[in-house]
Write a protein that holds these residues in place. Structure first.
Motif, PDB file in Angstrom:
ATOM      1  N   VAL A  44     -11.318  -0.713  47.447  1.00 49.84           N
ATOM      2  CA  VAL A  44     -10.107   0.128  46.610  1.00 49.84           C
ATOM      3  C   VAL A  44     -10.363   1.605  46.786  1.00 49.84           C
ATOM      4  O   VAL A  44      -9.266   2.336  47.191  1.00 49.84           O
ATOM      5  N   ALA A  45     -11.642   2.231  46.856  1.00 48.81           N
ATOM      6  CA  ALA A  45     -11.779   3.427  46.864  1.00 48.81           C
ATOM      7  C   ALA A  45     -11.481   3.976  48.216  1.00 48.81           C
ATOM      8  O   ALA A  45     -10.801   5.176  48.290  1.00 48.81           O
ATOM      9  N   GLY A  46     -11.716   3.219  49.426  1.00 50.01           N
ATOM     10  CA  GLY A  46     -11.394   3.687  50.817  1.00 50.01           C
ATOM     11  C   GLY A  46      -9.857   3.871  50.866  1.00 50.01           C
ATOM     12  O   GLY A  46      -9.323   4.724  51.382  1.00 50.01           O
ATOM     13  N   LEU A  47      -9.234   2.733  50.206  1.00 51.37           N
ATOM     14  CA  LEU A  47      -7.926   2.503  50.664  1.00 51.37           C
ATOM     15  C   LEU A  47      -7.101   3.701  49.559  1.00 51.37           C
ATOM     16  O   LEU A  47      -6.134   4.245  50.184  1.00 51.37           O
ATOM     17  N   VAL A  48      -7.511   3.764  48.534  1.00 53.04           N
ATOM     18  CA  VAL A  48      -6.762   4.958  47.783  1.00 53.04           C
ATOM     19  C   VAL A  48      -6.762   6.379  48.119  1.00 53.04           C
ATOM     20  O   VAL A  48      -5.990   7.042  48.346  1.00 53.04           O
ATOM     21  N   THR A  49      -8.195   6.446  48.646  1.00 49.64           N
ATOM     22  CA  THR A  49      -8.462   8.070  49.278  1.00 49.64           C
ATOM     23  C   THR A  49      -7.764   8.132  50.724  1.00 49.64           C
ATOM     24  O   THR A  49      -7.233   9.038  50.883  1.00 49.64           O
ATOM     25  N   ALA A  50      -7.511   6.990  51.569  1.00 49.76           N
ATOM     26  CA  ALA A  50      -6.704   6.935  52.492  1.00 49.76           C
ATOM     27  C   ALA A  50      -5.317   7.499  52.408  1.00 49.76           C
ATOM     28  O   ALA A  50      -4.694   8.203  53.134  1.00 49.76           O
ATOM     29  N   TYR A  51      -4.831   6.687  51.594  1.00 48.93           N
ATOM     30  CA  TYR A  51      -3.549   6.950  51.109  1.00 48.93           C
ATOM     31  C   TYR A  51      -3.245   8.035  50.510  1.00 48.93           C
ATOM     32  O   TYR A  51      -2.217   8.939  50.870  1.00 48.93           O
ATOM     33  N   ALA A  52      -4.248   8.835  49.808  1.00 49.62           N
ATOM     34  CA  ALA A  52      -3.804  10.236  49.163  1.00 49.62           C
ATOM     35  C   ALA A  52      -4.069  11.396  50.210  1.00 49.62           C
ATOM     36  O   ALA A  52      -3.294  11.943  50.361  1.00 49.62           O
ATOM     37  N   ALA A  53      -5.081  10.891  51.111  1.00 48.91           N
ATOM     38  CA  ALA A  53      -5.133  11.933  52.228  1.00 48.91           C
ATOM     39  C   ALA A  53      -3.981  11.852  52.998  1.00 48.91           C
ATOM     40  O   ALA A  53      -3.464  12.935  53.571  1.00 48.91           O
ATOM     41  N   ASP A  54      -3.319  10.804  53.218  1.00 50.08           N
ATOM     42  CA  ASP A  54      -2.112  10.612  54.214  1.00 50.08           C
ATOM     43  C   ASP A  54      -0.908  11.291  53.801  1.00 50.08           C
ATOM     44  O   ASP A  54      -0.261  12.225  54.355  1.00 50.08           O
ATOM     45  N   GLU A  55      -0.782  11.064  52.066  1.00 51.02           N
ATOM     46  CA  GLU A  55       0.231  11.587  51.833  1.00 51.02           C
ATOM     47  C   GLU A  55       0.228  13.294  51.657  1.00 51.02           C
ATOM     48  O   GLU A  55       1.213  13.988  51.988  1.00 51.02           O
TER      49      GLU A  55
END
Length: 193
Positions: A44-55
């Motif tokens: 979850v931490a990895g996916l949330v971070t990836a999504y936020a960075a991509d945004e």
């Protein structure tokens, strides 16, 4: 060692065993919780971070625009900066926004350019010079790197917490063994000396 004996050995804390203590069961549950939290929480931490960075990177690509600017001064080749040579140096440039407003600012440019040279600068939504946004490929790589770092940091936190909990259990076991030895030790017969 066959697979069934190997699994029995690994899961000894879960089996009914006369030598099993309450602390052993608690340690087994703690380790199971640590692995579960690491797997789920790290993902979850990895996916949330990836999504936020991509945004963030997508917003940068949408807000930043390249404009043609004119160099106002000559930039000599190999200008020393702090005793070292550099391929880039700070220089004044002027550009016009699509709405017709003129701007002047300082940015890094290649050395060896003459005044009047045309260069490309990147501006943000306010018309100020900013860094070039990452390409989609660069953004994906950076988002993946940040996601991996976040997942590993979360895993480290989970394992650190589990290690502290196990350390506390070990301290309790050692104290309990000490108390039991104080009771049993004197009953073991004569002392040498």
């Amino acid at each position: 060692m066959d697979r069934s004996r190997h699994m029995k050995k690994r899961l000894w804390r879960w089996r009914n065993n006369p030598l099993r203590r309450r602390h052993d069961i608690l340690e087994a549950w703690i380790m199971l919780a640590v692995w579960a939290v690491t797997a789920v929480g790290g993902t979850v931490a990895g996916l949330v971070t990836a999504y936020a960075a991509d945004e963030v990177f997508a917003r940068q690509r949408a807000e930043r625009h390249s404009v043609r600017a004119v160099l106002l001064n000559d930039v000599p080749r190999n200008v020393p900066a702090d005793g070292a040579t550099s391929d880039k140096t700070s220089a004044r440039v002027r550009w016009t926004d699509p709405d017709g407003s003129a701007h002047t600012d300082t940015t890094l440019v290649d050395t060896g350019l003459n005044a009047g040279s045309r260069i490309v600068v990147w501006t943000d939504g306010r018309g100020e010079i900013t860094a070039e946004p990452p390409s989609p490929t660069e953004a994906a790589v950076e988002a993946g790197t940040l996601a991996t770092a976040a997942a590993l940091a979360f895993a480290g936190l989970a394992f650190g917490t589990g290690t502290l909990a196990r350390w506390g259990l070990d301290r309790r076991r050692i104290d309990q063994w000490g108390r039991e030895w104080d009771l049993v030790g004197p009953q073991w017969g004569h002392k040498t000396g």
